[in-house]
Design a protein around this motif. Structure first.
Motif, PDB file in Angstrom:
ATOM      1  N   VAL A 131       0.842  -1.202   0.000  1.00 21.49           N
ATOM      2  CA  VAL A 131       0.000   0.000   0.000  1.00 21.49           C
ATOM      3  C   VAL A 131       0.872   1.244   0.000  1.00 21.49           C
ATOM      4  CG1 VAL A 131      -1.618   1.360   1.376  1.00 21.49           C
ATOM      5  CG2 VAL A 131      -1.987  -1.101   1.085  1.00 21.49           C
ATOM      6  N   LEU A 132       1.937   1.209   0.787  1.00 20.70           N
ATOM      7  CA  LEU A 132       2.863   2.341   0.853  1.00 20.70           C
ATOM      8  C   LEU A 132       3.513   2.589  -0.504  1.00 20.70           C
ATOM      9  CD1 LEU A 132       4.039   4.351   2.886  1.00 20.70           C
ATOM     10  CD2 LEU A 132       5.835   2.690   3.386  1.00 20.70           C
ATOM     11  N   PHE A 133       3.907   1.508  -1.176  1.00 21.50           N
ATOM     12  CA  PHE A 133       4.509   1.620  -2.503  1.00 21.50           C
ATOM     13  C   PHE A 133       3.544   2.273  -3.490  1.00 21.50           C
ATOM     14  CE2 PHE A 133       4.694  -0.577  -6.691  1.00 21.50           C
ATOM     15  CZ  PHE A 133       5.859   0.014  -7.175  1.00 21.50           C
ATOM     16  N   ILE A 134       2.292   1.815  -3.492  1.00 23.03           N
ATOM     17  CA  ILE A 134       1.321   2.335  -4.451  1.00 23.03           C
ATOM     18  C   ILE A 134       0.942   3.777  -4.136  1.00 23.03           C
ATOM     19  CG2 ILE A 134      -1.066   2.083  -5.252  1.00 23.03           C
ATOM     20  CD1 ILE A 134      -0.699  -0.923  -5.081  1.00 23.03           C
ATOM     21  N   GLY A 138       0.874   9.474  -5.292  1.00 19.94           N
ATOM     22  CA  GLY A 138       0.395  10.593  -4.500  1.00 19.94           C
ATOM     23  C   GLY A 138       1.527  11.162  -3.680  1.00 19.94           C
ATOM     24  N   PRO A 139       1.262  12.087  -2.803  1.00 21.48           N
ATOM     25  CA  PRO A 139       2.333  12.716  -2.036  1.00 21.48           C
ATOM     26  C   PRO A 139       3.006  11.741  -1.072  1.00 21.48           C
ATOM     27  CG  PRO A 139       0.178  13.422  -1.236  1.00 21.48           C
ATOM     28  CD  PRO A 139      -0.068  12.665  -2.494  1.00 21.48           C
ATOM     29  N   VAL A 140       4.304  11.974  -0.854  1.00 17.81           N
ATOM     30  CA  VAL A 140       5.068  11.203   0.129  1.00 17.81           C
ATOM     31  C   VAL A 140       5.035  11.984   1.442  1.00 17.81           C
ATOM     32  CG1 VAL A 140       7.317  10.221   0.720  1.00 17.81           C
ATOM     33  CG2 VAL A 140       6.555  10.264  -1.665  1.00 17.81           C
ATOM     34  N   ARG A 141       4.246  11.520   2.376  1.00 17.54           N
ATOM     35  CA  ARG A 141       4.095  12.245   3.636  1.00 17.54           C
ATOM     36  C   ARG A 141       5.295  11.972   4.550  1.00 17.54           C
ATOM     37  NH1 ARG A 141      -0.459   9.281   3.342  1.00 17.54           N
ATOM     38  NH2 ARG A 141       0.145   8.224   5.280  1.00 17.54           N
ATOM     39  N   GLU A 142       5.487  12.874   5.487  1.00 22.51           N
ATOM     40  CA  GLU A 142       6.590  12.741   6.435  1.00 22.51           C
ATOM     41  C   GLU A 142       6.432  11.512   7.326  1.00 22.51           C
ATOM     42  OE1 GLU A 142       9.390  14.326   6.812  1.00 22.51           O
ATOM     43  OE2 GLU A 142       9.014  15.623   5.094  1.00 22.51           O
ATOM     44  N   ASP A 143       5.163  11.125   7.612  1.00 24.54           N
ATOM     45  CA  ASP A 143       4.927   9.998   8.520  1.00 24.54           C
ATOM     46  C   ASP A 143       5.036   8.646   7.825  1.00 24.54           C
ATOM     47  OD1 ASP A 143       2.728  10.298   6.948  1.00 24.54           O
ATOM     48  OD2 ASP A 143       1.249  10.009   8.552  1.00 24.54           O
ATOM     49  N   MET A 144       5.370   8.658   6.523  1.00 25.44           N
ATOM     50  CA  MET A 144       5.555   7.383   5.831  1.00 25.44           C
ATOM     51  C   MET A 144       6.917   6.836   6.225  1.00 25.44           C
ATOM     52  SD  MET A 144       4.035   7.947   1.990  1.00 25.44           S
ATOM     53  CE  MET A 144       2.278   7.982   1.672  1.00 25.44           C
ATOM     54  N   GLY A 145       6.915   6.043   7.282  1.00 25.57           N
ATOM     55  CA  GLY A 145       8.172   5.539   7.814  1.00 25.57           C
ATOM     56  C   GLY A 145       8.472   4.149   7.314  1.00 25.57           C
ATOM     57  N   ARG A 146       9.463   3.546   7.924  1.00 25.92           N
ATOM     58  CA  ARG A 146       9.892   2.206   7.521  1.00 25.92           C
ATOM     59  C   ARG A 146       8.921   1.175   8.044  1.00 25.92           C
ATOM     60  NH1 ARG A 146      15.890  -0.389   8.508  1.00 25.92           N
ATOM     61  NH2 ARG A 146      15.526  -2.326   7.383  1.00 25.92           N
ATOM     62  N   PRO A 147       8.327   0.361   7.180  1.00 21.76           N
ATOM     63  CA  PRO A 147       7.406  -0.676   7.638  1.00 21.76           C
ATOM     64  C   PRO A 147       8.138  -1.781   8.396  1.00 21.76           C
ATOM     65  CG  PRO A 147       7.796  -0.888   5.294  1.00 21.76           C
ATOM     66  CD  PRO A 147       8.483   0.368   5.723  1.00 21.76           C
ATOM     67  N   ARG A 148       7.448  -2.371   9.341  1.00 20.63           N
ATOM     68  CA  ARG A 148       8.074  -3.419  10.151  1.00 20.63           C
ATOM     69  C   ARG A 148       8.505  -4.609   9.325  1.00 20.63           C
ATOM     70  NH1 ARG A 148       4.524  -5.720  13.763  1.00 20.63           N
ATOM     71  NH2 ARG A 148       2.753  -4.729  12.757  1.00 20.63           N
ATOM     72  N   ALA A 149       7.836  -4.808   8.192  1.00 17.75           N
ATOM     73  CA  ALA A 149       8.166  -5.975   7.368  1.00 17.75           C
ATOM     74  C   ALA A 149       9.605  -5.956   6.906  1.00 17.75           C
ATOM     75  CB  ALA A 149       7.238  -6.024   6.155  1.00 17.75           C
ATOM     76  N   ALA A 150      10.168  -4.754   6.793  1.00 18.27           N
ATOM     77  CA  ALA A 150      11.545  -4.673   6.317  1.00 18.27           C
ATOM     78  C   ALA A 150      12.517  -5.288   7.300  1.00 18.27           C
ATOM     79  CB  ALA A 150      11.914  -3.211   6.071  1.00 18.27           C
ATOM     80  N   GLN A 151      12.112  -5.458   8.564  1.00 21.85           N
ATOM     81  CA  GLN A 151      13.008  -5.967   9.578  1.00 21.85           C
ATOM     82  C   GLN A 151      12.820  -7.464   9.795  1.00 21.85           C
ATOM     83  OE1 GLN A 151      11.889  -3.525  12.867  1.00 21.85           O
ATOM     84  NE2 GLN A 151      12.840  -1.685  12.032  1.00 21.85           N
ATOM     85  N   GLU A 152      11.890  -8.066   9.079  1.00 19.97           N
ATOM     86  CA  GLU A 152      11.616  -9.478   9.290  1.00 19.97           C
ATOM     87  C   GLU A 152      12.293 -10.317   8.220  1.00 19.97           C
ATOM     88  OE1 GLU A 152       7.444 -10.002   9.649  1.00 19.97           O
ATOM     89  OE2 GLU A 152       7.213  -8.487  11.178  1.00 19.97           O
ATOM     90  N   ASP A 153      12.489 -11.572   8.520  1.00 18.59           N
ATOM     91  CA  ASP A 153      13.203 -12.449   7.610  1.00 18.59           C
ATOM     92  C   ASP A 153      12.286 -13.371   6.828  1.00 18.59           C
ATOM     93  OD1 ASP A 153      15.627 -11.410   8.468  1.00 18.59           O
ATOM     94  OD2 ASP A 153      15.777 -12.855  10.122  1.00 18.59           O
ATOM     95  N   GLN A 154      11.069 -13.580   7.314  1.00 20.27           N
ATOM     96  CA  GLN A 154      10.216 -14.561   6.656  1.00 20.27           C
ATOM     97  C   GLN A 154       9.353 -13.886   5.584  1.00 20.27           C
ATOM     98  OE1 GLN A 154       7.700 -16.148   9.664  1.00 20.27           O
ATOM     99  NE2 GLN A 154       6.776 -14.200  10.182  1.00 20.27           N
ATOM    100  N   GLY A 155       8.873 -14.724   4.643  1.00 17.64           N
ATOM    101  CA  GLY A 155       7.971 -14.191   3.624  1.00 17.64           C
ATOM    102  C   GLY A 155       8.716 -13.469   2.519  1.00 17.64           C
ATOM    103  N   PRO A 156       7.998 -13.039   1.497  1.00 20.84           N
ATOM    104  CA  PRO A 156       8.625 -12.379   0.351  1.00 20.84           C
ATOM    105  C   PRO A 156       9.160 -11.004   0.711  1.00 20.84           C
ATOM    106  CG  PRO A 156       6.237 -12.251   0.202  1.00 20.84           C
ATOM    107  CD  PRO A 156       6.535 -13.102   1.385  1.00 20.84           C
TER     108      PRO A 156
END
Length: 852
Positions: free
Chosen positions: A457-460, A465-483
């Motif tokens: 959703v963040l990617f789309i 649309g605008p890139v807001r300041e609160d668009m931070g790093r999603p937790r998924a980036a810190q996980e190892d499982q899944g795509p």
């Protein structure tokens, strides 16, 4: 279409040097030579035109007697004709011998020409096929004196676009232009015939001032005569070989050798009817060229012959593929990748594009049939993945998305399908809200993939649309499982925000678990460019593009080409950039995801044209969609910059105001990288304080130091501190902005001329000239011709160029017109350009002439 080739030949003739013009049948040899003749006859040169004819090559003296030489009765031998022809060449004035289609001239006429060339120093221009094996008589005529060699290469995308517009009166859309280029292989005669016969057959329709295809083909029966003439010189064996290849399609050489004699294949390649391409298995494939020849054979209604040939090639396609050698590596060298790209310019874009089309169509059909037999999610994803790069069959994609049951499927595959459905919704103009809803519905059904869905959703949302300041790093980036998804989205956000070093750091790693394999190298390569490491970015992107071409990976070709195009344009490699983008356009519009990059390259390709043509007619940027926002996540995706530069006709201060407004909107939307590139480009085109201040603020906040020298020079230019400017230029160390500094000095010069500041203009003219001598550029500096709406005529430009160092009387004597006429031309040019002096006029239009 052939202005540069004609001018080169005229320059050689002026020096007493003849020329040999070679090219494939229909490449424009006769058009070039007739244009040369027309230009020379206007200057009083006596042209002796000899034309070789296929039906006359066995008739003695047929070609030479076409000159209408007056012979005495009984005196018609070789030396007699040579005497008369030589005496004609000896008359007062300049003379030129032209031999069109030398390979079709009879032997007796060749003997006369050889004798004449031994007796006269008159230059000769001859045309011949590109790979013709010349006879001893033909070589004796050609090689008796020094000659220049001119090769007519196939047309590229932008040239085909221009030629179609000239033939039809209006330009064609991108899909039609790409199809015509693909079918014609860039052959000018075939381009003209295809569009003429397609129009005759109602296969083209005019919509919104652009020609579009009314069906999915351009083949029609009216093309048969053109193809029959093209194939007239083939032997029966070669003709049959082409028929077999038309049945097989693109095939490996080892496969073709089983059904076609090697000599026939070699002869077809020599005559230009066969193109050999390397495939992704390091083997060699052969394809018919031009591809419309294959349509000719496939369209014939000779069922019995087709049946016999199909029987002949039955089972051949089961041959085992070749294996690729191991341990192949590439050196990280800019000169190497640029050299490879320049060599590639001689290849056939159309055949390469057709190879991609056939590969994509074959994969799509086989995977669709597999899905129909077993409607599993795995099979659905396998098919849908093709549409992320190759053209989308929307009906098929929607059917797959709606008819595939989800029970028992891997959640990663289901997520890919959800994102694909969201992309289809965006393509169908259903809105960003609908695309987000599709992904969030998936997250509700599969909570364990909530974080990855939020990353999608963040990617789309950030890309549309605008890139807001609160668009931070999603937790998924810190996980190892899944795509893999979260780190890629975070890296993309850092790129949008013009934090290239953070983007590079974020996407480090192999990315073996990435859902979208090409996104990681795209972010890495473009972040190198954003960080000012332009040469590294170019090497990375061009190497990636080479691998993608070998692997027939259209997604990879487009994404890597987008990065490379920015680097090539930034470094002033315009010819290489235009070829690279032309090769992408030749493939036609791609699938979703990369379609925005394709559109961006259309605008990039038209950007240079907008600064040199007034008005920018026939620019291929007109093929880009106009129903897109003015600003976009990456440079070129939004239409604002292109339209601002293309439509500029106002005073410099008005241009400053428009650019400032656009850059502030880009910053407000969070697209800082796009804002930085906009401010940098517009500062170089027309340096002004408001835009320069914004540029300084952006690079300072982003901690980018690569442009420090350029910004210091720009400040000295804007402040009018010519002493400081001189010192900065004297101690300038070549860096990534060397081309931009030249552009900046030229833009400042023109601005001062427009504003009437003669002293500043003189100082900038001197600085610009000194810099150009110290750091010569292979390309003309891109800059506005002037801030005007009415273009100068050719005569007014000619007079303006001379006005800088000659008086009206001297100009009148040089041009053969009256001094009063010169005065009128200068007056009109001053009014149109708003220049305030003759010297200012001279400096303003100085770069209208082509680079020497």
């Amino acid at each position: 279409m052939f202005d540069s080739e004609v001018q080169r030949i005229l320059d050689f003739i002026a020096r007493g040097i003849g020329s040999r013009i070679v090219g494939a049948p229909g490449s424009g040899k006769t058009t070039v030579v007739r244009t040369v003749v027309t230009n020379l006859e206007k200057t009083g040169v006596a042209v002796h035109f000899i034309s070789g004819l296929r039906t006359h090559r066995t008739i003695p003296f047929a070609a030479i007697k076409g000159l209408g030489l007056e012979m005495r009765p009984g005196r018609s031998g070789v030396l007699d004709l040579a005497d008369v022809f030589t005496s004609r060449l000896g008359t007062a004035g300049k003379h030129l011998i032209v031999v069109d289609d030398l390979h079709l001239v009879d032997n007796e006429s060749l003997a006369v020409l050889e004798a004449v060339r031994r007796r006269s120093d008159c230059p000769m221009v001859a045309t011949a096929p590109e790979t013709w094996a010349f006879s001893k008589g033909q070589l004796a005529v050609l090689n008796s004196r020094p000659e220049a060699h001119l090769q007519l290469d196939p047309l590229h995308y932008e040239q085909v676009h221009t030629l179609i517009a000239q033939v039809l009166g209006s330009p064609a859309d991108a899909e039609t232009t790409a199809r015509v280029l693909t079918k014609s292989a860039g052959n000018p005669r075939l381009v003209v015939r295809i569009v003429e016969t397609a129009l005759l057959s109602n296969l083209l329709v005019l919509e919104d001032k652009q020609w579009r295809m009314a069906s999915n083909t351009l083949w029609n029966d009216h093309l048969r005569g053109t193809l029959e003439a093209l194939l007239a010189e083939l032997t029966p064996g070669e003709f049959t070989a082409l028929h077999i290849m038309a049945i097989l399609g693109t095939a490996r050489i080892d496969v073709l050798h089983k059904v076609i004699q090697p000599d026939d294949l070699e002869n077809l390649e020599r005559k230009g009817f066969l193109t050999v391409l390397d495939d992704h298995q390091n083997g060699s494939n052969a394809a018919i060229s031009p591809p419309v020849v294959a349509d000719y054979f496939r369209g014939q209604k000779m069922l019995r012959d087709r049946h016999l040939l199909r029987s002949k090639v039955a089972g051949v396609l089961e041959a085992p593929p070749q294996t690729a050698p191991e341990g192949v590596t590439t050196a990280d060298c800019l000169s190497r990748v640029l050299s490879t790209l320049r060599l590639e310019k001689g290849d056939d874009d159309a055949v390469t594009a057709r190879h991609f089309h056939e590969h994509n169509a074959s994969r799509e059909q086989s995977r669709f049939e597999r899905w129909e037999a077993n409607k599993s999610v795995t099979n659905a994803v396998s098919l849908l993945r093709i549409y992320w790069g190759a053209p989308v069959n929307t009906m098929r994609a929607l059917r797959v998305c709606t008819e595939t049951p989800e029970q028992g499927a891997e959640p990663g595959d289901l997520m890919f399908m959800a994102i694909t459905r969201a992309m289809l919704a965006l393509q169908a103009r259903q809105g960003l809200g609908r695309a987000v809803e599709i992904i969030r519905n998936f997250a509700a059904d599969y909570p364990e993939f909530h974080d990855y869905a939020e990353a999608a959703v963040l990617f789309i949302t950030a890309s549309n649309g605008p890139v807001r300041e609160d668009m931070g790093r999603p937790r998924a980036a810190q996980e190892d499982q899944g795509p893999g998804m979260g780190s890629l989205v975070q890296g993309l956000l850092e790129l949008y925000r013009f934090q290239p070093l953070a983007a590079i750091e974020t996407v480090k790693g192999t990315g073996d678990d990435d859902m979208f394999q090409q996104l990681r190298p795209f972010i890495h390569g473009f972040a190198l460019f954003a960080a000012g490491r332009v040469d590294e970015s170019l090497v990375f992107a061009l190497d990636w593009r080479g691998e993608a071409r070998k692997n027939l990976d259209q997604f990879g070709v487009i994404t890597s080409s987008y990065i490379a195009a920015h680097g090539l344009l930034y470094r002033g490699h315009f010819e290489e950039a235009e070829y690279l983008m032309s090769s992408v356009f030749a493939m036609g519009r791609p699938g979703f995801v990369v379609d925005t990059l394709y559109e961006a390259m259309l605008r990039l390709a038209g950007l240079r044209h907008t600064t040199t043509a007034t008005p920018p007619a026939l620019s291929i940027a007109a093929q880009a969609r106009t129903d897109v926002p003015e600003i976009g996540p990456l440079p070129g995706i939004g239409k604002g910059v292109y339209e601002l530069v293309a439509n500029n006709s106002a005073q410099p201060s008005t241009f400053d105001r428009k650019v400032t407004k656009l850059v502030r909107r880009q910053l407000k939307s969070g697209y800082v990288f796009e804002a930085a590139m906009t401010a940098l480009l517009c500062t170089c085109l027309n340096p002004g304080r408001p835009v320069l201040d914004l540029l300084q603020k952006i690079v300072r906040e982003s901690a980018i130091t690569a442009h420090d020298q350029l910004i210091a020079i720009a400040n000295a230019v804007v402040e009018g501190d010519h002493n400081l400017l001189g010192l900065l230029l004297k101690h300038y160390e070549p860096d990534i902005d060397t081309y931009q500094v030249g552009m900046l000095l030229r833009g400042a010069l023109k601005r001062h001329v427009i504003e009437g500041d003669a002293a500043a203009a003189d100082a900038l003219a001197q600085a610009s000239s000194m810099f150009a001598v110290k750091f010569p550029s292979a390309s003309e500096q891109m800059s506005f011709n002037s801030f005007r709406t009415t273009p100068l005529t050719e005569r007014e430009i000619e007079v303006a160029i001379l006005a800088g160092h000659r008086s009206n009387v001297e100009i009148a004597e040089h041009l053969g017109i009256s001094a009063r006429t010169v005065e009128n031309h200068i007056s009109n040019a001053l009014r149109k350009t708003r220049a305030t002096s003759r010297n200012g006029l001279f400096m303003l239009v100085g770069n209208l002439l082509p680079p020497q």
